[in-house]
Design an enzyme around this catalytic site. Structure first.
Site, PDB file in Angstrom:
ATOM      1  CE  LYS A 191      -8.325  83.965  89.107  1.00 14.65           C
ATOM      2  NZ  LYS A 191      -8.505  84.334  87.761  1.00 14.65           N
ATOM      3  N   GLY A 227     -27.889  83.088  74.156  1.00 18.14           N
ATOM      4  CA  GLY A 227     -27.940  82.711  75.781  1.00 18.14           C
ATOM      5  C   GLY A 227     -26.441  82.870  76.183  1.00 18.14           C
ATOM      6  CB  ALA A 273     -10.625  81.833  85.933  1.00 13.19           C
ATOM      7  CB  VAL A 323     -31.148  83.522  64.658  1.00 12.28           C
ATOM      8  CG1 VAL A 323     -31.196  84.354  63.514  1.00 12.28           C
ATOM      9  CG2 VAL A 323     -31.868  84.013  66.005  1.00 12.28           C
ATOM     10  CB  ILE A 339     -16.448  86.747  82.772  1.00  9.25           C
ATOM     11  CG1 ILE A 339     -16.756  85.488  82.699  1.00  9.25           C
ATOM     12  CG2 ILE A 339     -17.487  87.427  83.837  1.00  9.25           C
ATOM     13  CD1 ILE A 339     -18.320  85.050  82.549  1.00  9.25           C
TER      14      ILE A 339
END
Lengths: 493, 508
Positions: free
Chosen positions: B81, B15, B53, B188, B349
């Site tokens: 930002k 996740g 961020a 897992v 990200i």
């Protein structure tokens, strides 16, 4: 160490479209900060030539302040909406490679993927038929694209067919008007400074012409060759190793496109000018001798030359930059010579050096040049690699090694019609897609993202685009009428 | 009719933000009627929720999903930002901003910064950042739309977000589950491969359940449960360029005005991040174990927080670099499992996001065509190298003389691609960016000039333009940026008015 001194003089050796195109662009754009630019006009090129350009020529002409009508009028020119390929996928096959947009994407799903999604069981027109240029070319029509981006007529793009000698004269006029000086002489011996850089080039009579920077636009790279390091990178040779050129007067309709016709031992490229048709036969000398080639062209006033492609991986050496045939020889199918001249000029200005050392600038220029020229080379190779003729010479052409990048691009397209990302493309991704499809490369499957689109809505949408292309083309005037209007002193609308 | 080669079962392992971003984006595929998407995660494995961020492309990702911006901000304790502030990178006591958006406007086909270089040299130009709206506003803690009457070509605002990554993951989980993604709870413990070709066929859970799939997406984080533990893909270590290999993370109470920027503060053995959220401040200290112990690092971080720490500091270990291949057989690594670059330019990200969009663009079928996999890996490698070069620049171009970490970075051999950029920039401020490169020229200009890499000269074409006209133009741009920035609301007020977090932050 003293402060770097701006370039005060730039000597271009060799006229021709490359030398004069470069001189015209620099003299136009560097006004105010310009080094003094001179062109040493060396001997005429060995064979009369023709310029068949990509649409990017329009940006180049805009930078020069050269109107379409002037280029057409002065160079017996015609407009070019793309290239037609006949008999490359076997006798009787025909495909058009249009300029400008083709269909319209839906989000991340490109238009050819939409068509592929619809193709099973349904016969829809070929990809290129959704381009305005294809429809207009089929009817010998031409009008410049509309400026309103909402109009379908804005999706068109075009290049030119121009007589090379007349075009050179035109570029020369622009350059001279901008203050470029002309030296009528041959480049002779080179004098070097003690830093390995060129100090001056001697004229035939022995008089030295000094400059801070030199541009080698000679047909044979006679200056850059002597600076030597880097050398020449020859492409793996195709069987087609010779060209025959002739121009034949021709009345009647002037088609707004270049035609390439595959033949048993080579291919004939026909470029229409106002009042004449330029023929260029590229052939395999193992299968066809010059006499047979003359007979095929039906003329005895033919110019022959050997044909091999390649490029100079480091065209900027010390204080000398090679452009044009001194730096590259491309297959005519790339149609990229003037594109590369303009691009060399723009890149040189972005990296305009001072009078001293320019190693960092040269290294960046050379890196970008290699990327760019390789994409043009691979684009032309695509046709040889993907055609499907049965003669031994064409089979051999198919087996001639290609770059890893082209092999990968082909594999990726064959699998699901995807286009490999590549920098500094000379031919945009739409044109790559159109070229693969024109040569009969069929992806095994479409992009799964296209599978998510509703079939009925998609069918209606593509049919609407085809209809718009057809109607828009019909609203355009004939190419001949447009040329006649320009010849009579008019301009394009 | 559905293509018989369509993948039936896609399994996402892990996740966290990468996993749920992938699940949310791929949920679109469920519409074809045959593909199922299962995400396996364990609640025992925590997420480092100290704030994340981002950079502006995150907005495209959210838009693609159809998320409402204000709802997203409210749900994730998010803030806006517009820049990163770099404190002490050039030398102690120095600061500069890397804002989003561009600086000034190009003129006569010549870049703005080239004119700036000339006029700064003769004292006729303001500091570089005063020609950028984001930086100018951020310095006053302002963020929000520019009033219509103050809008000019140089006042376009660009932004990204700070948010709580755990809340973002939870938010996207709701989105994905509502669109048919199945979540399986559990750890897992085993991975099963097909004997004939090593493709992964199932993961086995603690309770013995097998979850079978045709495509596996490894979002298990830095460890790389599938891509490394199972498939032994290998890792390219970049520690010689980026020597930090540890981090300590902790949240603290907010103090002072809400800033619309991330802060990165350099210290002798590493650097500290500061990410302002609505309810707290996320902090962390990235350092090299060669120069500092974990205890020292923890103490250092606790001594340098805005307010009281919330919870215990969490230690992290990492090796900077990239997985040799992000896609192997039927396994695609997305997020930290594909490689790790320290969050100095807020790219974590983004790396996950581009992995997802690349996967969508090259989505496989049951044939797993090697050309598509090769293209995916090629593009991923380029992305990592481009970001790496940009981060290495921050370490390399320093004047922190006499400090071992910084001396080492200043004197090290840097990647050729970065070397070439620096050589060209040092001459006349020129920069040739790769077409696909994430950071555009203004970002490079901000960091290069910010870290005092001053070109020896400027583009000769600058002198072709009349000086008085250029001076006027520079003056007008400067005034326009200033007027627009001071007309923007305070960041804290803007958030309170439009998107305060739900539930509202508890008073301490």
């Amino acid at each position: 160490m003293t402060a770097p001194r701006p370039l005060s003089s730039l000597l271009i050796a060799g006229g021709g479209p490359a030398g004069w195109g470069f001189a015209a662009l620099l003299s136009q754009r560097l006004q105010g900060a310009a080094p003094e630019i001179s062109v040493m006009e060396t001997g005429a090129p060995t064979i009369p030539d023709i310029v068949s350009t990509l649409p990017s020529i329009r940006t180049f002409h805009a930078a020069l302040g050269l109107a379409d009508a002037d280029a057409i009028r002065r160079c017996s020119g015609s407009f070019k909406l793309g290239e037609r390929f006949e008999d490359f996928s076997g006798a009787g096959s025909s495909a058009f490679l249009p300029y400008g947009e083709i269909g319209a994407g839906i989000g991340p799903v490109r238009f050819h993927q939409q068509l592929a999604r619809l193709s099973d069981g349904v016969s829809s027109p070929a990809y290129a038929e959704y381009a305005l240029a294809t429809r207009a070319a089929a009817d010998n029509r031409f009008a410049p694209p509309a400026k309103d981006p909402r109009s379908f007529l804005s999706t068109l793009d075009y290049g030119f067919h121009l007589d090379a000698d007349a075009y050179t004269t035109l570029l020369r006029e622009i350059a001279v008007r901008n203050g470029v000086k002309v030296l009528h002489d041959e480049a002779g011996a080179i004098d070097y400074g003690n830093d390995g850089r060129i100090a001056s080039i001697r004229l035939t009579a022995g008089e030295p012409v000094a400059a801070d920077f030199f541009v080698d636009a000679t047909p044979d790279g006679r200056i850059v060759r002597k600076l030597c390091s880097g050398g020449w990178r020859a492409d793996p040779p195709l069987p087609f190793d010779r060209v025959a050129c002739m121009r034949r007067p021709q009345d009647g309709t002037v088609p707004p496109f270049t035609t390439n016709r595959a033949m048993p031992a080579g291919w004939l490229r026909q470029i229409p000018l106002a009042g004449s048709l330029h023929n260029k036969l590229t052939f395999a000398s193992d299968y066809l001798d010059d006499g047979q080639a003359s007979a095929m062209l039906g003329s005895d006033s033919i110019d022959f030359a050997d044909h091999a492609c390649g490029f100079r991986p480091a065209p900027w050496q010390a204080n000398c930059l090679a452009i044009g045939p001194a730096a590259w020889r491309l297959d005519p199918l790339a149609a990229a010579d003037m594109h590369l001249v303009a691009s060399a000029g723009e890149r040189f200005m972005r990296l305009l050096p001072h009078a001293g050392s320019s190693a960092a600038e040269a290294s960046e220029y050379n890196r970008l040049f290699c990327e760019e020229i390789a994409t043009a080379r691979d684009f032309a190779r695509l046709f040889q690699r993907c055609q499907s003729r049965g003669e031994p010479v064409w089979k051999a052409a198919r087996k001639t090694p290609v770059s890893n990048e082209l092999a990968h691009a082909l594999a990726l397209f064959e699998s699901r019609g995807r286009i490999a990302r590549r920098e500094n493309l000379v031919h945009d991704e739409t044109r790559w897609i159109a070229a693969f499809l024109a040569m009969g490369v069929r992806p095994r499957n479409h992009d799964p993202q296209a599978g998510a689109l509703g079939r009925r809505a998609l069918t209606e949408r593509t049919a609407r685009i085809a209809e718009m292309a057809r109607q828009s083309a019909e609203s355009m005037p004939g190419h001949d009428r447009m040329l006649a209007r320009i010849a009579a002193g008019g301009s394009t609308p | 009719m559905i293509d018989p080669k369509t993948l039936r079962n896609v399994v996402i392992v892990g996740g966290g933000s990468a996993g749920w971003m992938t699940a949310a984006a791929l949920s679109r595929l469920i519409g074809n009627g045959v593909t199922t998407i299962t995400l396996v995660e364990s609640e025992q494995i925590g997420i480092v929720g100290v704030g994340e961020a981002t950079i502006p492309p995150i907005r495209h990702f959210n838009e693609l999903l159809g998320l409402d911006e204000r709802d997203f901000i409210r749900t994730t304790q998010g803030t806006f930002k517009a820049a990163i502030e770099f404190v002490g990178w050039t030398r102690p006591g120095h600061r500069y901003m890397h804002p989003f958006g561009s600086f000034g406007a190009d003129m006569n086909g010549v870049k703005f910064h080239q004119y700036w270089l000339k006029f700064r040299g003769v004292g006729k130009a303001a500091p570089f950042g005063e020609y950028n709206i984001c930086e100018t506003a951020a310095n006053e803690n302002r963020f929000g739309p520019v009033p219509r009457d103050k809008q000019t070509p140089v006042s376009g605002v660009h932004w990204a977000y700070h948010f709580d990554a755990a809340l973002y993951a939870r938010y996207l989980r709701g989105y994905a589950e509502a669109r048919g993604v199945t979540r399986r709870e559990g750890r897992v413990v085993n991975v099963h491969q097909r004997s004939e070709d090593g493709f992964i066929e199932a993961v086995e859970m603690e309770d013995g359940r097998r979850i079978e799939g045709e495509l596996f997406i490894d979002c298990s984080g830095f460890r790389g449960l599938l891509i490394e533990d199972t498939l032994k893909t290998g890792y390219e270590d970049w520690t010689h360029w980026l020597p930090c290999n540890r981090a300590i993370a902790v949240s603290s109470e907010s103090a002072g005005e809400l800033t619309p920027f991330t802060r990165a503060t350099a210290h002798d053995a590493g650097w500290q991040w500061r990410i302002p959220l609505q309810h707290r401040i996320g902090s962390g200290f990235v350092y090299s174990a060669d120069y500092l112990s974990e205890d020292e690092a923890t103490q250092f971080l606790l001594d340098n927080l805005d307010g009281r720490p919330l919870g215990d500091p969490k230690p992290l270990r990492f090796t900077t670099g990239r997985r040799n291949k992000a896609w192997v057989k039927n396994c695609v690594a997305i997020g930290l499992s594909s490689g790790f670059l320290e969050p100095l330019e807020s790219t974590s990200i983004h790396i996950a996001q581009t992995g997802i969009s690349r996967l969508m663009a090259l989505f496989p079928d049951r044939d797993f065509d090697p050309a598509g996999i090769e293209e995916y890996n090629r593009q991923t490698e380029l992305l990592f190298r481009h970001i790496r070069d940009f981060i290495v620049l921050h370490y390399h171009a320093n004047e922190r003389h006499g400090v071992p970490l910084w001396d080492r970075c200043r004197n090290m051999d840097i990647p050729d691609t970065l070397r070439r950029k620096l050589d060209l920039f040092r001459l006349k401020g020129r920069l040739f960016r790769y077409e696909d490169e994430l950071f555009a020229e203004p970002s490079w200009h901000a960091v290069l000039l910010g870290q005092n890499v001053m070109p020896q000269g400027y583009d000769p074409l600058v002198d072709a333009a009349p000086e008085d006209r250029i001076e006027d133009a520079l003056g007008q741009m400067h005034a326009a940026v200033k007027a627009a920035a001071s007309a923007m609301p305070k960041h804290g007020d803007f958030i309170r008015q439009h998107c305060p977090a739900t539930p509202a932050p508890q008073p301490v």
